[in-house]
Design an enzyme around this catalytic site. Structure first.
Site, mmCIF file in Angstrom:
data_model
loop_
_atom_site.group_PDB
_atom_site.id
_atom_site.type_symbol
_atom_site.label_atom_id
_atom_site.label_comp_id
_atom_site.label_asym_id
_atom_site.label_seq_id
_atom_site.Cartn_x
_atom_site.Cartn_y
_atom_site.Cartn_z
ATOM 1 C CG ASP A 133 41.929 35.276 28.944
ATOM 2 O OD1 ASP A 133 41.971 36.488 28.697
ATOM 3 O OD2 ASP A 133 41.537 34.813 30.024
ATOM 4 C CB CYS A 190 17.780 43.657 27.170
ATOM 5 S SG CYS A 190 18.125 42.554 28.561
#
Length: 356
Positions: A133, A190
Site C-alpha cells: 500500500d 447484493c
C-alpha cells in the site's frame, strides 16, 4: 514438496491467512477503470494516484524483470460490532484497522521474512521486491488475478475465506512460480455495501467517488470538508467501516491472529471530549505507532469537532467555544460550525435529519 507448496506453508507459518500467485501482466482490465476514475476527478486531492499511471495500469512495467507476484492476505477481523459506536453520540468511531498498530509496518516485516525465505530456497540469483500500500501497485487487481478475492461493489477486495476484513501485501520476484486461477465475482445481486454508505459515495456498483467517501474525507482531505457532507460524517473521526461491515461474506471471516491488530481499549469508542483536548504533543504521544498519527493533530481535531457538532450534546459548548480560537484555521472553522449546530439545539431550532 515443490516450491509452491513450501511457499504456501511458509506464508501460513509467518502469519498470513491467504497466499496466491499471479503474473505481473495479469491485470489487463485496470487501465479503463483507473482512467475513468481519474478523468471524473473522483480521486479528489489524492494527486499521487495520477502519478506514474503507467505503473498502476500495468505492474509488469513497474519491474520488468519480475516473473511472479505472490499476493498475501492478513486478517484484521474485529471481535466486536464496529458499527455499535454510531449510537453513542458522545463517543468517536475509529475505523477498525486503525485501532492499534500501523499495518504497514507489521505486514511489511512479514513480507520481508517471506522474501528472505524465498531467496534461501531458490538461490541468491532470485530477486525480490515487497509492497504494501505504499507504491503504485494495483494490489486489489492483482489480488483478484491471483484468486485471493474479487473486487466487490464497494471496490474493496472480498474473500470467500476472510470476508472484507484483511490487509493485502505482495512480493514481486524473478522466480517462476505456478500462478493460481483468478477469482470470479460472487456479489450477485447484493447491494448491501452500496446501501450502507452514509454519503452515497458509490455512483454505480464497482465505482467510488472518493470526494464523498468518509474514509477519504477524514484521512486524505486537507482543509475544511464541504458543509453539506459534515452532518453525514456522524461520529466517524477516522475512516469508515460501514460498507465493509455490511458485506454478507463476513460470516466466513476469521478473527485476526496478530494480537497487534486487536483494538486498543482506549480506541474502540473513545470520548469525543477527551480527544478534542489533544494538543500536538499529546496527539503524537497517544497515536505513536498508529496509522492515525500521519494525519496530524489539526486534521484529527477537525474531525472530532464535526462529530461534536453532530452529537446534539450542548454540554460541549464551552469546549467548542475555546477551539474557535485555535491557531489552525481549519480547526477554528470546524469549531464555529459545531458551535452553530449545538447552539441551534440549545435554542430549540429544528434541523432536518441529516445523518443516516
Amino acid at each position: 514438496m515443490d516450491l509452491k507448496a513450501r511457499l504456501l506453508a511458509e506464508a501460513d507459518a509467518i502469519g498470513f491467512d491467504l497466499c496466491r500467485i499471479t503474473r505481473p501482466d495479469a491485470v489487463p482490465w485496470v487501465p479503463e477503470g483507473l482512467r475513468g476514475f481519474l478523468e471524473a476527478g473522483h480521486h479528489g486531492q489524492m494527486g499521487w494516484l495520477a502519478d506514474r499511471v503507467h505503473w498502476r495500469e500495468n505492474p509488469s512495467v513497474l519491474w520488468p524483470e519480475a516473473r511472479s507476484v505472490i499476493v498475501l492476505g492478513e486478517s484484521y477481523t474485529p471481535d466486536f460490532d464496529p458499527l455499535s459506536v454510531h449510537s453513542q453520540s458522545d463517543r468517536a468511531a475509529i475505523s477498525v484497522y486503525a485501532q492499534n498498530k500501523d499495518y504497514h509496518d507489521l505486514v511489511k516485516k512479514r513480507l520481508k521474512r517471506l522474501a528472505r525465505w524465498l531467496i534461501a530456497e531458490t538461490g541468491s540469483d532470485t530477486e525480490v521486491k515487497v509492497f504494501v500500500d505504499t507504491a503504485p501497485v494495483p494490489e486489489k487487481a492483482l489480488g483478484q488475478a491471483s484468486g485471493l478475492g474479487w473486487q466487490g461493489k464497494h471496490t474493496n477486495l472480498v474473500s470467500r475465506d476472510l470476508g472484507s476484513w484483511f490487509f493485502i501485501g505482495s512480493v514481486f520476484t524473478t522466480a517462476e512460480i505456478e500462478p493460481d486461477p483468478p477469482e470470479i465475482d460472487h456479489c450477485g445481486s447484493c447491494r448491501a455495501c452500496l446501501d450502507a454508505c452514509p454519503t452515497d459515495a458509490f455512483p454505480a456498483p464497482h465505482q467510488i467517488d472518493a470526494r464523498r467517501c468518509i474514509s477519504y474525507l477524514t484521512i486524505e482531505h486537507h482543509g475544511p470538508v464541504d458543509t453539506e457532507l459534515r452532518p453525514l460524517l456522524g461520529n466517524r473521526i477516522y475512516g469508515c467501516d460501514d460498507c465493509l461491515a455490511a458485506c454478507p461474506w463476513n460470516k466466513f471471516a476469521v478473527e485476526a491472529r496478530e494480537i497487534r491488530y486487536h483494538a486498543r481499549e482506549d480506541l474502540i469508542a473513545p470520548k469525543l471530549a477527551e480527544l478534542a483536548e489533544l494538543d500536538d504533543a499529546a496527539f503524537r504521544a497517544k497515536f505513536s505507532g498508529s496509522p492515525i498519527k500521519r494525519i496530524g493533530r489539526n486534521r484529527f481535531v477537525r474531525n472530532v469537532l464535526y462529530a461534536m457538532g453532530n452529537s446534539g450534546l450542548t454540554a460541549y459548548l464551552p469546549q467548542i467555544t475555546q477551539l474557535t480560537k485555535d491557531p489552525d484555521d481549519t480547526v477554528a472553522d470546524a469549531a464555529r460550525w459545531a458551535l452553530g449546530r449545538l447552539q441551534d439545539v440549545a435554542n430549540g431550532v429544528d434541523r432536518p435529519s441529516d445523518a443516516r
